[in-house]
Write an enzyme that holds these catalytic residues in place. Structure first.
Site, mmCIF file in Angstrom:
data_model
loop_
_atom_site.group_PDB
_atom_site.id
_atom_site.type_symbol
_atom_site.label_atom_id
_atom_site.label_comp_id
_atom_site.label_asym_id
_atom_site.label_seq_id
_atom_site.Cartn_x
_atom_site.Cartn_y
_atom_site.Cartn_z
ATOM 1 N N ASP A 113 0.830 -1.205 0.000
ATOM 2 C CA ASP A 113 0.000 0.000 0.000
ATOM 3 C C ASP A 113 0.867 1.259 0.000
ATOM 4 O O ASP A 113 0.648 2.198 0.754
ATOM 5 C CB ASP A 113 -0.945 -0.019 1.195
ATOM 6 C CG ASP A 113 -2.116 0.939 1.032
ATOM 7 O OD1 ASP A 113 -2.282 1.493 -0.058
ATOM 8 O OD2 ASP A 113 -2.852 1.137 2.017
ATOM 9 N N ASP A 152 -3.427 -4.738 -4.874
ATOM 10 C CA ASP A 152 -2.854 -3.408 -5.106
ATOM 11 C C ASP A 152 -1.395 -3.423 -5.559
ATOM 12 O O ASP A 152 -0.850 -2.378 -5.890
ATOM 13 C CB ASP A 152 -2.949 -2.505 -3.864
ATOM 14 C CG ASP A 152 -4.352 -2.303 -3.365
ATOM 15 O OD1 ASP A 152 -5.289 -2.448 -4.179
ATOM 16 O OD2 ASP A 152 -4.535 -1.992 -2.187
ATOM 17 N N ASP A 298 -11.647 0.081 5.667
ATOM 18 C CA ASP A 298 -10.537 0.349 4.748
ATOM 19 C C ASP A 298 -9.451 1.181 5.409
ATOM 20 O O ASP A 298 -8.352 1.309 4.868
ATOM 21 C CB ASP A 298 -11.033 1.103 3.520
ATOM 22 C CG ASP A 298 -11.973 0.276 2.662
ATOM 23 O OD1 ASP A 298 -11.709 -0.921 2.476
ATOM 24 O OD2 ASP A 298 -12.980 0.829 2.186
#
Length: 324
Positions: A113, A152, A298
């Site tokens: 991330d 991701d 999230d």
């Protein structure tokens, strides 16, 4: 999920070279795990179920139980999971004992991330990750499973140097090879972001560079809310590029856990979203899967302000059932 510049570049330790294994240039070795099982596994220790166990009299409990906790949903594994081979082995073993197909997410790539940081972390080095993912696959063994590999990780490349990208691709190629060698009845889907993140042409190039040829397929919409039809159009477009430029195409799966009302343009705990089609085979993709657990935050944003990524928020879960 969208993702501030890295503090340090990833450095592949010399020891990593001994941990990497060659990726077969063709398709993955796995048999079809859906034919070895009778439906998908419902995790009896999911975050929703844990909340239900602790709050049986809560007025929101019946809706959360029937609409979320009873739906087969992926379990995510990372550096919080303890001894990883034991953790994956226990989860997959419990599913196998019931003749069900478990869904797992590997989420521990170094500098995870890297762009947005809400779910930052990951393994401390390339060598540590190579050992971790090898143990992850070893824990599954020959039992049937579905694995979504590193959400991701390919969409994040805009926040990385070329050296970092090359290092990450090597780690992902090695991860796929580990599953092919050690978990031969597992279908591995390399994550390909979502339709609003990168163009199909760019994502196809990223997937190819990261070794998707050796994986069973790719995954879309993980932890996001874009509608299924938009994802199928994107997945088909990615495959069109792969077919024309690389000579192969791949099946794909879509995360439908929160896409029932589509997107309002935000990804981080957006209000007014709704759970989507429960986990099933087909539905426009190879499978529609609940990969992100509804109700798990999230991060400190949107309807989850004040929470941390992965924290179960019962009111958020309840709102997702009804589209509030």
């Amino acid at each position: 999920m969208r993702r501030a510049l890295p503090k340090l570049s990833l450095l592949l330790a010399p020891a990593l070279a001994g941990l990497l294994v060659a990726v077969h240039p063709g398709t993955a070795y796995a048999a079809d795990p859906t034919t070895m099982t009778g439906g998908f596994y419902v995790d009896p220790d999911s975050s929703a179920q844990q909340w239900l166990n602790a709050n049986p009299g809560d007025g929101r409990a019946p809706a959360i139980r029937s609409s979320i906790a009873d739906v087969p949903t992926a379990r995510w594994f990372g550096n919080w999971s303890g001894t990883i081979g034991t953790a994956t082995g226990s989860f997959v073993g419990a599913a196998a004992a019931r003749g069900k197909l478990p869904i797992l997410v590997a989420y521990n790539i170094p500098d995870r991330d890297i762009c947005a940081g809400q779910s930052g972390g990951g393994a401390g080095s390339g060598a540590a990750y190579a050992s971790w993912i090898a143990a992850f696959a070893d824990g599954i063994g020959n039992r049937p499973a579905v694995v979504v590999l590193e959400p991701d990780s390919l969409g994040d490349e805009s926040c990385m140097t070329q050296t970092q990208i090359s290092e990450r691709n090597a780690l992902l190629r090695n991860a796929i090879a580990q599953f092919n060698a050690k978990a031969r009845n597992t279908w591995v889907y390399l994550d390909a972001g979502n339709p609003a993140w990168l163009s199909a042409e760019t994502m196809a190039e990223h997937l190819a560079a990261a070794g998707v040829r050796g994986a069973h397929g790719f995954s879309l919409n993980v932890s996001n809310v874009y509608p299924t039809a938009q994802n199928t159009a994107y997945g088909d477009a990615v495959n069109a590029v792969l077919g024309a430029a690389k000579g192969f195409t791949k099946p794909y799966v879509i995360d439908t856990s929160r896409n029932g009302n589509g997107s309002d343009g935000t990804w981080c705990n957006p209000a007014g979203r709704r759970i989507g089609t429960p986990t099933r085979a087909g539905g426009g993709a190879e499978m529609l899967l609940w990969i992100k657990a509804p109700g798990e935050s999230d991060g400190n944003c949107g309807t989850g302000t004040g929470s941390t990524a992965g924290q179960f928020l019962p009111q958020v879960a309840y709102n997702l059932v009804y589209g509030y």
